[in-house]
Design a protein around this motif. Structure first.
Motif, PDB file in Angstrom:
ATOM      1  N   ILE A  25      22.582 -43.151 -29.742  1.00 12.90           N
ATOM      2  CA  ILE A  25      21.586 -42.172 -29.322  1.00 12.90           C
ATOM      3  C   ILE A  25      21.742 -40.937 -30.210  1.00 12.90           C
ATOM      4  N   PRO A  26      20.633 -40.414 -30.740  1.00 13.59           N
ATOM      5  CA  PRO A  26      20.722 -39.248 -31.613  1.00 13.59           C
ATOM      6  C   PRO A  26      21.475 -38.090 -30.952  1.00 13.59           C
ATOM      7  N   GLY A  27      22.204 -37.374 -31.763  1.00 11.35           N
ATOM      8  CA  GLY A  27      22.967 -36.238 -31.260  1.00 11.35           C
ATOM      9  C   GLY A  27      24.350 -36.623 -30.761  1.00 11.35           C
ATOM     10  N   GLY A  28      24.675 -37.911 -30.826  1.00 16.17           N
ATOM     11  CA  GLY A  28      26.002 -38.360 -30.431  1.00 16.17           C
ATOM     12  C   GLY A  28      26.240 -38.461 -28.933  1.00 16.17           C
ATOM     13  N   ALA A  29      25.161 -38.430 -28.139  1.00 14.19           N
ATOM     14  CA  ALA A  29      25.333 -38.491 -26.687  1.00 14.19           C
ATOM     15  C   ALA A  29      25.896 -39.826 -26.225  1.00 14.19           C
ATOM     16  N   LEU A  30      25.549 -40.892 -26.924  1.00 17.39           N
ATOM     17  CA  LEU A  30      25.965 -42.226 -26.517  1.00 17.39           C
ATOM     18  C   LEU A  30      26.070 -43.102 -27.750  1.00 17.39           C
ATOM     19  N   TYR A  44      27.796 -36.143 -18.463  1.00 14.45           N
ATOM     20  CA  TYR A  44      27.168 -35.735 -19.716  1.00 14.45           C
ATOM     21  C   TYR A  44      26.113 -36.720 -20.211  1.00 14.45           C
ATOM     22  N   ILE A  45      26.076 -37.932 -19.675  1.00 13.18           N
ATOM     23  CA  ILE A  45      25.014 -38.876 -20.059  1.00 13.18           C
ATOM     24  C   ILE A  45      24.194 -39.343 -18.865  1.00 13.18           C
ATOM     25  N   ARG A  91      12.802 -43.158 -31.707  1.00  7.91           N
ATOM     26  CA  ARG A  91      12.040 -43.042 -32.965  1.00  7.91           C
ATOM     27  C   ARG A  91      10.781 -42.201 -32.781  1.00  7.91           C
ATOM     28  N   LYS A  92      10.249 -42.232 -31.564  1.00  8.13           N
ATOM     29  CA  LYS A  92       9.039 -41.456 -31.260  1.00  8.13           C
ATOM     30  C   LYS A  92       9.364 -40.031 -30.823  1.00  8.13           C
ATOM     31  N   GLY A  93      10.617 -39.649 -30.997  1.00  9.93           N
ATOM     32  CA  GLY A  93      10.989 -38.270 -30.691  1.00  9.93           C
ATOM     33  C   GLY A  93      11.513 -38.040 -29.300  1.00  9.93           C
ATOM     34  N   GLY A  94      11.827 -39.087 -28.560  1.00  6.41           N
ATOM     35  CA  GLY A  94      12.388 -38.920 -27.221  1.00  6.41           C
ATOM     36  C   GLY A  94      13.704 -38.178 -27.277  1.00  6.41           C
ATOM     37  N   LYS A  95      13.971 -37.461 -26.227  1.00  6.05           N
ATOM     38  CA  LYS A  95      15.222 -36.684 -26.158  1.00  6.05           C
ATOM     39  C   LYS A  95      16.384 -37.569 -25.839  1.00  6.05           C
TER      40      LYS A  95
END
Length: 95
Positions: A25-30, A44-45, A91-95
């Motif tokens: 997951i972008p940002g290193g969340a998962l 945190y997730i 890919r569609k910009g989801g958070k």
């Protein structure tokens, strides 16, 4: 003198372990192949499944890892569809 050892409870239930088999997951969340121990997800997730419901289906018991990982790579499987849904979401910009 006889040595005594504490009893080992062989039937004690081990903590539940799940592994995430989805994409990073972008940002290193998962991260793919991240293992979690215990009930539920860490705070945190905990919001990720609300943002992208397909994520929930990509947490599998460690005992089922090999079969689930094979299914993720098999086009047309439920696991593959979930994996693709998570990819598409981010890919569609989801958070």
């Amino acid at each position: 003198m006889e040595t005594t050892y504490p009893e080992v409870n062989e039937t004690a239930e081990k903590p539940k372990q799940v592994i995430y088999i989805g994409p990073n997951i972008p940002g290193g969340a998962l991260h793919r192949y991240q293992v979690f121990i215990g009930e539920g997800l860490p705070l945190y997730i905990s919001g990720l499944p609300e943002e992208c419901p397909a994520i929930k289906g990509l947490f599998v018991p460690v005992e089922q890892f090999a079969a689930a990982e094979a299914a993720v790579t098999q086009t047309g499987s439920a696991e593959n569809a979930l994996y693709q849904a998570v990819l598409d979401h981010y890919r569609k910009g989801g958070k």
